[in-house]
Design an enzyme around this catalytic site. Structure first.
Site, short mmCIF file in Angstrom:
data_model
loop_
_atom_site.label_atom_id
_atom_site.label_comp_id
_atom_site.label_asym_id
_atom_site.label_seq_id
_atom_site.Cartn_x
_atom_site.Cartn_y
_atom_site.Cartn_z
N CYS A 1 49.89 10.29 80.80
CA CYS A 1 50.46 11.54 80.28
C CYS A 1 49.64 12.09 79.12
O CYS A 1 49.50 13.31 78.97
CB CYS A 1 51.92 11.33 79.89
N THR A 2 49.09 11.21 78.34
CA THR A 2 48.22 11.63 77.23
C THR A 2 46.93 12.23 77.78
O THR A 2 46.48 13.28 77.31
CB THR A 2 47.94 10.45 76.29
#
Length: 150
Positions: free
Chosen positions: A43-44
């Site tokens: 997600c980062t």
């Protein structure tokens, strides 16, 4: 999954600052991306890809909205930690993600749970679905979208 040409499901959700953001607020093409959990590796990578390409999205007049089932308090930390220039929206119930066929049963490490799927929907200015990306790879997804938006 949603199909191009269908109406995009409307939504109103709190952003990282607790302010309500509605799909109806926009009269332009909008990228709505669903991600499983703030501040996790994939997600980062995905969020930072959008951040690093932000000038190109802005030049096209295309806002980006990231939606997860994280609480607002986690979203503000995620935004601040990575200097994300777009709204992150909290869908704790998974209701909006479900409407976008981006929420359901998942399996990880032998455990079953409900969660958000990594999908992206491009919504046209008229509120219809323009494009759908399912089970996207976080690395390079922002670039893939920019190519689609050309």
């Amino acid at each position: 999954m949603l199909e191009p040409g269908q109406p995009a499901p409307p939504f109103e959700l709190p952003n990282q600052d607790g302010e309500t953001v509605s799909l109806a607020d926009f009269d332009s093409t909008v990228v709505v991306y669903f991600y499983p959990r703030a501040d996790t590796p994939g997600c980062t990578t995905e969020a930072c890809g959008f951040r690093d390409s932000w000038d190109e999205f802005e030049a096209r007049g295309v806002p980006v909205l990231g939606i997860s089932d994280d609480p607002v308090s986690d979203l503000v930390k995620f935004r601040d930690k990575y200097d994300l220039p777009f709204d992150l929206l909290s869908d704790e119930s998974g209701e909006v993600a479900s409407a976008y066929d981006s929420y359901g049963e998942k399996n990880m490490f032998g455990k079953t749970f409900d969660g958000v799927f990594r999908n992206t929907v491009v919504v046209a200015p008229d509120g219809t679905v323009e494009a759908v990306f399912e089970d996207v790879s976080p690395d390079g997804h922002a670039d893939e979208l920019l190519e689609t938006l050309e």
